[in-house]
Design a protein around this motif. Structure first.
Motif, PDB file in Angstrom:
ATOM      1  N   PRO A 166       0.827  -1.217   0.000  1.00  0.00           N
ATOM      2  CA  PRO A 166       0.000   0.000   0.000  1.00  0.00           C
ATOM      3  C   PRO A 166       0.856   1.259   0.000  1.00  0.00           C
ATOM      4  CG  PRO A 166       0.025  -0.982   2.184  1.00  0.00           C
ATOM      5  CD  PRO A 166       0.709  -1.956   1.277  1.00  0.00           C
TER       6      PRO A 166
ATOM      7  N   MET B 141      -2.437   4.310   3.048  1.00  0.00           N
ATOM      8  CA  MET B 141      -2.362   4.036   4.486  1.00  0.00           C
ATOM      9  C   MET B 141      -2.808   5.241   5.307  1.00  0.00           C
ATOM     10  SD  MET B 141       0.993   1.615   5.018  1.00  0.00           S
ATOM     11  CE  MET B 141       2.166   2.660   4.158  1.00  0.00           C
ATOM     12  N   ARG B 142      -2.707   6.423   4.714  1.00  0.00           N
ATOM     13  CA  ARG B 142      -3.147   7.635   5.420  1.00  0.00           C
ATOM     14  C   ARG B 142      -4.664   7.639   5.627  1.00  0.00           C
ATOM     15  NH1 ARG B 142      -4.447  11.202   7.963  1.00  0.00           N
ATOM     16  NH2 ARG B 142      -3.618  13.328   8.141  1.00  0.00           N
ATOM     17  N   THR B 143      -5.397   6.804   4.896  1.00  0.00           N
ATOM     18  CA  THR B 143      -6.849   6.715   5.082  1.00  0.00           C
ATOM     19  C   THR B 143      -7.217   5.829   6.263  1.00  0.00           C
ATOM     20  OG1 THR B 143      -7.146   4.772   3.634  1.00  0.00           O
ATOM     21  CG2 THR B 143      -7.178   6.953   2.586  1.00  0.00           C
ATOM     22  N   PHE B 144      -6.269   5.045   6.779  1.00  0.00           N
ATOM     23  CA  PHE B 144      -6.570   4.154   7.898  1.00  0.00           C
ATOM     24  C   PHE B 144      -6.831   4.991   9.151  1.00  0.00           C
ATOM     25  CE2 PHE B 144      -3.493   0.784   5.956  1.00  0.00           C
ATOM     26  CZ  PHE B 144      -4.386   0.579   4.916  1.00  0.00           C
ATOM     27  N   PRO B 145      -7.862   4.679   9.929  1.00  0.00           N
ATOM     28  CA  PRO B 145      -8.130   5.458  11.146  1.00  0.00           C
ATOM     29  C   PRO B 145      -7.000   5.375  12.168  1.00  0.00           C
ATOM     30  CG  PRO B 145      -9.543   3.512  11.037  1.00  0.00           C
ATOM     31  CD  PRO B 145      -8.880   3.633   9.702  1.00  0.00           C
ATOM     32  N   ASP B 146      -6.226   4.291  12.126  1.00  0.00           N
ATOM     33  CA  ASP B 146      -5.121   4.128  13.077  1.00  0.00           C
ATOM     34  C   ASP B 146      -3.766   4.317  12.407  1.00  0.00           C
ATOM     35  OD1 ASP B 146      -5.261   1.881  11.489  1.00  0.00           O
ATOM     36  OD2 ASP B 146      -4.822   0.465  13.114  1.00  0.00           O
ATOM     37  N   TRP B 147      -3.733   5.157  11.355  1.00  0.00           N
ATOM     38  CA  TRP B 147      -2.499   5.303  10.583  1.00  0.00           C
ATOM     39  C   TRP B 147      -1.323   5.742  11.449  1.00  0.00           C
ATOM     40  CZ3 TRP B 147       0.351   9.712  10.451  1.00  0.00           C
ATOM     41  CH2 TRP B 147      -0.273  10.895  10.860  1.00  0.00           C
TER      42      TRP B 147
ATOM     43  N   ARG C  93       0.164   2.908  13.358  1.00  0.00           N
ATOM     44  CA  ARG C  93       0.838   1.977  12.450  1.00  0.00           C
ATOM     45  C   ARG C  93       2.232   2.478  12.071  1.00  0.00           C
ATOM     46  NH1 ARG C  93      -2.336  -1.663   9.042  1.00  0.00           N
ATOM     47  NH2 ARG C  93      -4.488  -1.795   9.779  1.00  0.00           N
TER      48      ARG C  93
ATOM     49  N   PRO D 189      -5.029  12.039   2.620  1.00  0.00           N
ATOM     50  CA  PRO D 189      -5.492  10.665   2.418  1.00  0.00           C
ATOM     51  C   PRO D 189      -5.928  10.448   0.971  1.00  0.00           C
ATOM     52  CG  PRO D 189      -6.439  11.599   4.413  1.00  0.00           C
ATOM     53  CD  PRO D 189      -5.770  12.725   3.690  1.00  0.00           C
TER      54      PRO D 189
END
Length: 243
Positions: free
Chosen positions: A166, A171-177, A180, A233
């Protein structure tokens, strides 16, 4: 005989007076609830409904409004609680405060047209936003150097990454970016080839890194997270809908 009837009447009257006096308890309340007139609004309405008289004051009593007990009403950001001794009258007061009519009575109190109290005593969650303080310029440099071997970091390495991994934008769209990125070295497959100075153990002699090791410091990881925070994102579009 007349004297006997008089004595009986006095005994009945005394017993009735004592019974009436027993339907009473004392309530410890802070000056803030007394001086603004709230208790003069609240307590008589309870007494009218139940026949139980309450005497408020600053001294300890059978019940108290304060920070302990069950939450009963809110004044601004402060939640007032009721603590009490066991007994039918203090229990009746607690039940009345939590009833619909009790809540309406609490919320109807106002001064200068402004309602001061609410019965919404749910705990209000306060979102804590972590402050990212890393060096953004260093973060971009470290991202391209360490992460760009596999991930698309930005336009600079768009054609040099591995397509199955990715991108940073995705990955910037992940809520827990943030979590991570700050702990990426503990997430598979990174532990097999990542060394964080003063954090991770050296690779076992029988399990060397399968690729050129990624060697990084905590300051560099903070910088990478700070850089990623500046990335918009990725626009993934609307979800696919079946017809």
């Amino acid at each position: 005989m007349k004297m006997l009837r008089t004595i009986c009447a006095l005994l009945i009257l005394t017993a009735g007076t004592a019974a009436a006096q027993e339907r009473h308890f004392t309530l410890q309340a802070p000056a803030a609830l007394i001086e603004n007139g709230f208790l003069r609004h609240l307590l008589p309405r309870f007494s009218l409904k139940t026949g139980i008289r309450i005497t408020p004051g600053a001294d300890p009593g059978n019940a108290a409004f304060g920070d302990e007990g069950i939450p009963v009403f809110r004044q601004g950001e402060r939640v007032w609680h009721l603590s009490r001794t066991d007994g039918p009258y203090t229990e009746a007061f607690q039940d009345w405060l939590l009833s619909d009519i009790g809540k309406r009575t609490i919320e109807s109190f106002a001064t200068d047209g402004t309602n001061l109290f609410s019965t919404d005593v749910a705990v209000r969650e306060v979102a804590v936003v972590a402050e990212i303080t890393g060096d953004v310029a260093m973060g971009e440099e470290m991202s391209l150097k360490h992460c760009g071997r596999c991930h698309v970091v930005n336009e600079t390495n768009r054609m040099n990454a591995i397509g199955s991994t990715p991108s940073f934008g995705l990955m910037r769209t992940f809520p827990d970016w943030e979590g991570r990125f700050l702990a990426f070295y503990a997430l598979n497959p990174h532990p097999a080839f990542t060394q964080v100075a003063e954090v991770t153990e050296p690779f076992p002699e029988n399990l060397p890194s399968p690729i050129a090791p990624l060697e990084v410091t905590l300051d560099e990881i903070d910088a990478i997270a700070a850089y990623v925070a500046t990335i918009a994102p990725a626009d993934l579009g609307a979800p696919v809908r079946s017809q």
